[in-house]
Structure formats: C-alpha cells, structure tokens
Design a protein around this motif. Structure first.
Motif, PDB file in Angstrom:
ATOM      1  N   THR A   1      -4.565   3.810  12.044  1.00  0.00           N
ATOM      2  CA  THR A   1      -4.172   4.134  10.688  1.00  0.00           C
ATOM      3  C   THR A   1      -3.292   3.023  10.131  1.00  0.00           C
ATOM      4  O   THR A   1      -2.668   2.275  10.880  1.00  0.00           O
ATOM      5  N   ILE A   2      -3.245   2.928   8.821  1.00  0.00           N
ATOM      6  CA  ILE A   2      -2.323   2.028   8.149  1.00  0.00           C
ATOM      7  C   ILE A   2      -1.310   2.908   7.459  1.00  0.00           C
ATOM      8  O   ILE A   2      -1.651   3.727   6.618  1.00  0.00           O
ATOM      9  N   ASN A   3      -0.057   2.757   7.844  1.00  0.00           N
ATOM     10  CA  ASN A   3       1.012   3.587   7.270  1.00  0.00           C
ATOM     11  C   ASN A   3       1.967   2.728   6.486  1.00  0.00           C
ATOM     12  O   ASN A   3       2.308   1.669   6.851  1.00  0.00           O
TER      13      ASN A   3
ATOM     14  N   LEU B   1       0.838  -1.187   0.000  1.00  0.00           N
ATOM     15  CA  LEU B   1       0.000   0.000   0.000  1.00  0.00           C
ATOM     16  C   LEU B   1       0.877   1.241   0.000  1.00  0.00           C
ATOM     17  O   LEU B   1       1.809   1.352   0.780  1.00  0.00           O
ATOM     18  N   THR B   2       0.558   2.167  -0.875  1.00  0.00           N
ATOM     19  CA  THR B   2       1.359   3.383  -0.984  1.00  0.00           C
ATOM     20  C   THR B   2       0.609   4.609  -0.464  1.00  0.00           C
ATOM     21  O   THR B   2       1.145   5.702  -0.491  1.00  0.00           O
ATOM     22  N   VAL B   3      -0.611   4.406  -0.023  1.00  0.00           N
ATOM     23  CA  VAL B   3      -1.392   5.515   0.515  1.00  0.00           C
ATOM     24  C   VAL B   3      -1.742   5.225   1.964  1.00  0.00           C
ATOM     25  O   VAL B   3      -1.731   4.075   2.407  1.00  0.00           O
ATOM     26  N   LYS B   4      -2.061   6.258   2.696  1.00  0.00           N
ATOM     27  CA  LYS B   4      -2.426   6.114   4.101  1.00  0.00           C
ATOM     28  C   LYS B   4      -3.917   5.796   4.198  1.00  0.00           C
ATOM     29  O   LYS B   4      -4.733   6.382   3.498  1.00  0.00           O
ATOM     30  N   PHE B   5      -4.261   4.853   5.058  1.00  0.00           N
ATOM     31  CA  PHE B   5      -5.649   4.493   5.321  1.00  0.00           C
ATOM     32  C   PHE B   5      -5.986   4.806   6.773  1.00  0.00           C
ATOM     33  O   PHE B   5      -5.142   4.682   7.650  1.00  0.00           O
TER      34      PHE B   5
END
Length: 69
Positions: A67-69, A48-52
């Motif tokens: 958050t997912i970093n 994943l290249t974006v923050k969730f």
C-alpha cells in the motif's frame, strides 16, 4: 509517502519478481508503472492524500504487494 510492502507468499513473490508492470489503485484513480523505480519516483514527486493499493502483474496474474500511505 512510502510503499508499505506486505509479507508475500511464494506465488506473490514470483509475480513481484517477474512483473510485467505495476499498478497503484485508489478508489477513483489507477496508475500504471513499468517498474518499481517509476513507482517510487511517482510517490516522491506528488503529495498523495489518498491511500493506494499496489499490485504487481505478471502474465495476466496480479498480486497485491503493498500500500501507499
């Protein structure tokens, strides 16, 4: 990628513990998971290249849990 869990207040802890499902939101995408194991599996399989932002949802009430970093 890992989930960075937030410090939860009692209401958020209750929602997290009893969650019907979990969602991961980014600016352009949304994913839904039945449990945290599915969420962790999703994170481990993709780069994943974006923050969730991760929410737990229980009985129509949501709580931001991390958050997912």
């Amino acid at each position: 990628m890992t989930i960075k869990y937030l410090e939860l207040n009692p209401r958020e802890e209750y929602v997290y513990a009893n969650a019907d499902y979990f969602t991961a939101w980014s600016k352009h995408q949304k994913f839904q998971f039945d449990n945290t194991a599915e969420l962790e599996n999703f994170i481990s399989k993709f780069s994943l290249t974006v923050k969730f932002v991760v929410y737990a949802v229980y009985d129509g009430v949501d709580a931001c849990i991390g958050t997912i970093n």
